[in-house]
Scaffold this motif. Structure first.
Motif, PDB file in Angstrom:
ATOM      1  N   LEU A   7       0.870  -1.319  -0.077  1.00  0.00           N
ATOM      2  CA  LEU A   7       0.022   0.069  -0.024  1.00  0.00           C
ATOM      3  C   LEU A   7       0.942   1.348  -0.034  1.00  0.00           C
ATOM      4  O   LEU A   7       1.614   1.529   0.888  1.00  0.00           O
ATOM      5  CB  LEU A   7      -0.897  -0.003   1.318  1.00  0.00           C
ATOM      6  CG  LEU A   7      -1.911  -1.135   1.246  1.00  0.00           C
ATOM      7  CD1 LEU A   7      -2.742  -0.999   2.621  1.00  0.00           C
ATOM      8  CD2 LEU A   7      -2.767  -1.348   0.103  1.00  0.00           C
ATOM      9  N   ILE A   8       0.754   2.058  -1.200  1.00  0.00           N
ATOM     10  CA  ILE A   8       1.488   3.348  -1.138  1.00  0.00           C
ATOM     11  C   ILE A   8       0.310   4.320  -1.611  1.00  0.00           C
ATOM     12  O   ILE A   8      -0.680   4.093  -1.649  1.00  0.00           O
ATOM     13  CB  ILE A   8       2.541   3.430  -2.384  1.00  0.00           C
ATOM     14  CG1 ILE A   8       1.971   2.965  -3.665  1.00  0.00           C
ATOM     15  CG2 ILE A   8       3.666   2.275  -1.953  1.00  0.00           C
ATOM     16  CD1 ILE A   8       3.027   2.915  -4.621  1.00  0.00           C
ATOM     17  N   SER A 102       7.578   5.945  -0.419  1.00  0.00           N
ATOM     18  CA  SER A 102       7.775   4.750  -1.126  1.00  0.00           C
ATOM     19  C   SER A 102       9.409   4.351  -1.406  1.00  0.00           C
ATOM     20  O   SER A 102       9.446   3.575  -1.834  1.00  0.00           O
ATOM     21  CB  SER A 102       6.918   4.695  -2.229  1.00  0.00           C
ATOM     22  OG  SER A 102       7.167   5.784  -3.220  1.00  0.00           O
ATOM     23  N   THR A 103      10.208   5.127  -1.326  1.00  0.00           N
ATOM     24  CA  THR A 103      11.600   5.063  -1.641  1.00  0.00           C
ATOM     25  C   THR A 103      11.999   3.847  -0.602  1.00  0.00           C
ATOM     26  O   THR A 103      12.936   3.107  -1.249  1.00  0.00           O
ATOM     27  CB  THR A 103      12.518   6.281  -1.119  1.00  0.00           C
ATOM     28  OG1 THR A 103      11.868   7.304  -1.692  1.00  0.00           O
ATOM     29  CG2 THR A 103      14.045   6.223  -1.303  1.00  0.00           C
ATOM     30  N   GLY A 145       5.780   9.544  -9.543  1.00  0.00           N
ATOM     31  CA  GLY A 145       6.890   9.985  -8.557  1.00  0.00           C
ATOM     32  C   GLY A 145       6.993   8.469  -7.837  1.00  0.00           C
ATOM     33  O   GLY A 145       8.217   8.180  -7.446  1.00  0.00           O
ATOM     34  N   MET A 146       6.041   7.905  -7.252  1.00  0.00           N
ATOM     35  CA  MET A 146       5.760   6.745  -6.461  1.00  0.00           C
ATOM     36  C   MET A 146       6.597   5.538  -6.912  1.00  0.00           C
ATOM     37  O   MET A 146       7.096   4.901  -6.563  1.00  0.00           O
ATOM     38  CB  MET A 146       4.609   6.554  -5.890  1.00  0.00           C
ATOM     39  CG  MET A 146       4.263   7.482  -4.733  1.00  0.00           C
ATOM     40  SD  MET A 146       2.700   7.071  -3.817  1.00  0.00           S
ATOM     41  CE  MET A 146       1.536   6.999  -5.220  1.00  0.00           C
ATOM     42  N   GLN A 147       6.183   5.565  -8.408  1.00  0.00           N
ATOM     43  CA  GLN A 147       6.520   4.335  -9.110  1.00  0.00           C
ATOM     44  C   GLN A 147       8.258   4.556  -9.336  1.00  0.00           C
ATOM     45  O   GLN A 147       9.023   3.452  -9.101  1.00  0.00           O
ATOM     46  CB  GLN A 147       5.862   4.224 -10.509  1.00  0.00           C
ATOM     47  CG  GLN A 147       4.536   4.033 -10.412  1.00  0.00           C
ATOM     48  CD  GLN A 147       3.944   3.506 -11.909  1.00  0.00           C
ATOM     49  OE1 GLN A 147       2.972   2.593 -11.670  1.00  0.00           O
ATOM     50  NE2 GLN A 147       4.112   4.460 -12.871  1.00  0.00           N
ATOM     51  N   ILE A 154       2.422   0.331 -10.163  1.00  0.00           N
ATOM     52  CA  ILE A 154       1.402   0.287  -9.677  1.00  0.00           C
ATOM     53  C   ILE A 154       0.245  -0.528 -10.353  1.00  0.00           C
ATOM     54  O   ILE A 154       0.272  -0.345 -11.446  1.00  0.00           O
ATOM     55  CB  ILE A 154       0.820   1.850  -9.039  1.00  0.00           C
ATOM     56  CG1 ILE A 154       1.785   2.456  -8.234  1.00  0.00           C
ATOM     57  CG2 ILE A 154      -0.541   1.893  -8.816  1.00  0.00           C
ATOM     58  CD1 ILE A 154       1.431   4.189  -8.175  1.00  0.00           C
ATOM     59  N   THR A 155      -0.297  -1.644  -9.680  1.00  0.00           N
ATOM     60  CA  THR A 155      -1.130  -2.373 -10.345  1.00  0.00           C
ATOM     61  C   THR A 155      -2.548  -1.960 -10.206  1.00  0.00           C
ATOM     62  O   THR A 155      -3.364  -2.274 -11.184  1.00  0.00           O
ATOM     63  CB  THR A 155      -1.138  -3.976  -9.822  1.00  0.00           C
ATOM     64  OG1 THR A 155      -1.248  -3.863  -8.612  1.00  0.00           O
ATOM     65  CG2 THR A 155       0.369  -4.440 -10.070  1.00  0.00           C
TER      66      THR A 155
END
Lengths: 245, 359
Positions: A7-8, A102-103, A145-147, A154-155
């Motif tokens: 979970l992000i 998320s890093t 950015g999170m990816q 992200i799925t």
């Protein structure tokens, strides 16, 4: 097959709340469940503060070293590896907010790659009532950015739109309408819609297109950060007088 | 207007931007690091400047310089960091530079801890830096109130040329509440409105329009004149800018005084006590400087009032001002915690009950 949910999402979007709910529901189904608090950013409102409740349900909790509401410097424990090495039915990662948070996932890139196909879900939790996720453009930018930071694709997205104690079904509806645009633009589907049962039922009664609802999941509220909880417990959940749950 | 779910830190930052702030200088410290974090993302969107300084000392001096141009400027920190800023705050006060300074108070003294506290009341209102100066000091009790106060802060700061301090405890900054955000103010530096500002005087320009920002007055006479001007301004602020909230005060048996989030806890206690047939009122200073002495005195002077209870998340700092307001006419008791343990509703109820029984 082991099911791994990561979970992000935007800071304050409800990741810890959903992580607790997914873990509690998995444990209630009799699944061997591990919950990983991977939030390296925020020192308050941590999953780990609900440690006792989680352990009572025989969910294994892995927390950063020294995690509690009074400590500012966190480090990742070796036990995170147990998510990949041990034989669980369900593993849930609760990750810190935004791309910064998320890093922490990047270090486990190889382990995620080695999971069997179909085992991993990387879910972006979205609450469009939060200022940095209030438009399709902002959600899109944050998602990219999170990816990049997490080294994961992200799925699916989770529509978890709420206004804390002032939530109505309109929050979920507005989230649904906005996430349609994001889903169409990015190709990333809405995997789940989550909310308290009363609001979720009212939302579903308005016949939204199932394609943009995903799987609806009713949740309980375990993480409080509203005024009434402060009166009861204070900000200091390490205060022994006021242990929550 | 649609509500937004905001954390206090984010709300303070967004409100400052909507009030026209375009310069943020600061250094991270828990529990307010979300203010600089939010500013770092938001300032570029409004052509503003976010700068993480090398220290709190540097940050406040950048505030001094940037605010000297007439721009709307903000810095934020938490208790130990605000201690470091005190020299620069005194300079801003001495040079009459309007600016907004946020202190999200945490446990002290020293490094203390990162939980909520109200331990910097003395520092904020009794002069944390050197010299005879005051700051217009707001103590918000909710995220929405922090926003609303920010929307008037710059106007007040500029009207009197006084720096404004927000004394917020950690809960205000960390709590999330649904809030209504105001519209963006279209602020532009107007040299006519701010003749004191440094806006780029060149040799050959009108000498009268040359702004000099300064807090040094070497000869005794000119320093005395400057201080007289400051004191006259403070008198105006005291006369016009006191803000407070009264809750259930009419014919109350007891009066609670409290500021910030503790006042909200006190309200819950008052509701519980009412159910037990005990009538308790609350006076909550919203400006802790200027302090609403007259308002408190007036409420406490009611014949029905037997005694006063001051409640704080410290060892009794505002208590001194409450006692000055009442001036010995009624008994004043105190309840508080240090170590950042929040006073609870039940504790306040118990304290009032024990006062009633004369214990």
């Amino acid at each position: 097959m082991k099911k791994v949910k990561v979970l992000i999402g935007n800071y304050g979007s409800g990741k810890s709340e959903l992580a607790l709910n997914f873990a509690m529901q998995a444990a209630a189904r009799g699944e061997r469940t591990e919950l990983i608090d991977l939030d390296m950013v925020n020192t308050y409102f941590r999953l780990t503060e609900r440690g006792k409740m989680v352990e009572q349900k025989e969910i294994r909790l892995v927390s950063p070293n020294f995690a509690c509401s009074g400590i500012e410097t966190l480090s990742l424990p070796a036990e995170v590896q147990s998510a990949f090495v041990l034989d669980w039915d369900s593993v849930i990662f609760d990750v810190g907010g935004d791309d910064v948070g998320s890093t922490a996932l990047g270090r486990y890139h190889q382990d995620f790659l080695e999971l069997p196909e179909g085992s991993l879900e990387v879910l972006n939790v979205v609450n469009i009532r939060r200022p940095l996720a209030s438009t399709a453009e902002k959600i899109h930018r944050l998602q990219e950015g999170m990816q990049a930071h997490s080294r994961l694709q992200i799925t699916g997205m989770i529509n978890n739109t709420n206004l804390a104690t002032m939530t109505t079904e309109q929050e979920l509806w507005d989230g649904y309408e906005l996430l349609q645009q994001v889903a169409d633009a990015t190709g990333i589907p809405v995997a789940y819609t989550t909310g308290k049962k009363e609001f979720l039922d009212a939302f579903l009664a308005r016949n939204p297109d199932p394609k943009y609802v995903g799987k609806p999941i009713a949740i309980d509220v375990y993480m409080h950060r509203d005024w009434d909880s402060y009166i009861e417990y204070g900000l200091n959940t390490t205060d022994p007088r006021k242990e929550m749950y | 207007m649609a509500l937004t779910l905001m954390k206090g830190s984010e709300a303070i930052a967004e409100a400052a931007i909507r009030a026209g702030a375009r310069y943020f200088f600061g250094y991270p410290i828990t529990p307010q690091t979300e203010i600089p974090e939010y500013m770092s993302a938001r300032m570029p969107e409004v052509d503003g400047c976010f700068l993480q300084a090398e220290s709190e000392v540097a940050a406040i001096n950048m505030v001094y310089g940037a605010a000297g141009t007439g721009a709307r400027v903000i810095t934020s920190s938490s208790s130990p960091g605000v201690s470091l800023k005190q020299e620069g705050i005194s300079y801003c006060a001495g040079a009459m530079v309007p600016a907004v300074i946020i202190n999200v108070m945490r446990g002290g003294p020293g490094l203390g801890n990162i939980q909520a506290s109200q331990g910097d009341y003395f520092q904020g209102v009794k002069g944390g830096g050197n010299g005879d100066y005051h700051l217009l000091t707001f103590a918000p009790a909710s995220v929405q109130e922090a926003i609303d106060l920010m929307m008037i802060a710059y106007d007040k700061a500029e009207k009197y040329r006084i720096p404004v301090l927000f004394l917020a405890d950690g809960i205000i900054a960390q709590m999330m509440e649904p809030v209504e955000l105001p519209e963006m103010v279209d602020y532009k530096i107007d040299p006519e409105q701010k003749p004191w500002a440094c806006t780029g005087w060149k040799p050959g320009d009108d000498p009268a329009k040359r702004g000099i920002i300064n807090s040094i007055y070497i000869d005794t006479e000119s320093l005395a004149v400057h201080n007289d001007e400051l004191q006259a301004m403070y008198k105006e602020v005291v006369a016009n800018e006191q803000m407070w909230e009264e809750f259930n005060c009419e014919n109350a048996d007891y009066i609670i005084t409290a500021f910030g989030t503790v006042a909200r806890i006190a309200k819950s206690a008052i509701t519980e006590l009412k159910a037990q047939g005990i009538n308790v009122g609350l006076v909550r200073p919203i400006t802790v400087w200027p302090f609403p002495y007259d308002a408190i005195r007036k409420v406490v002077d009611q014949p029905s009032v037997k005694a006063v209870l001051d409640v704080e998340l410290n060892e009794g700092q505002m208590l001194e001002d409450v006692k000055l307001a009442i001036n010995g006419t009624k008994e004043v008791d105190f309840f508080g915690h240090c170590g950042s343990q929040m006073p609870t509703t039940a504790e306040i109820v118990t304290k009032i009950l024990s006062m009633k029984e004369g214990k």
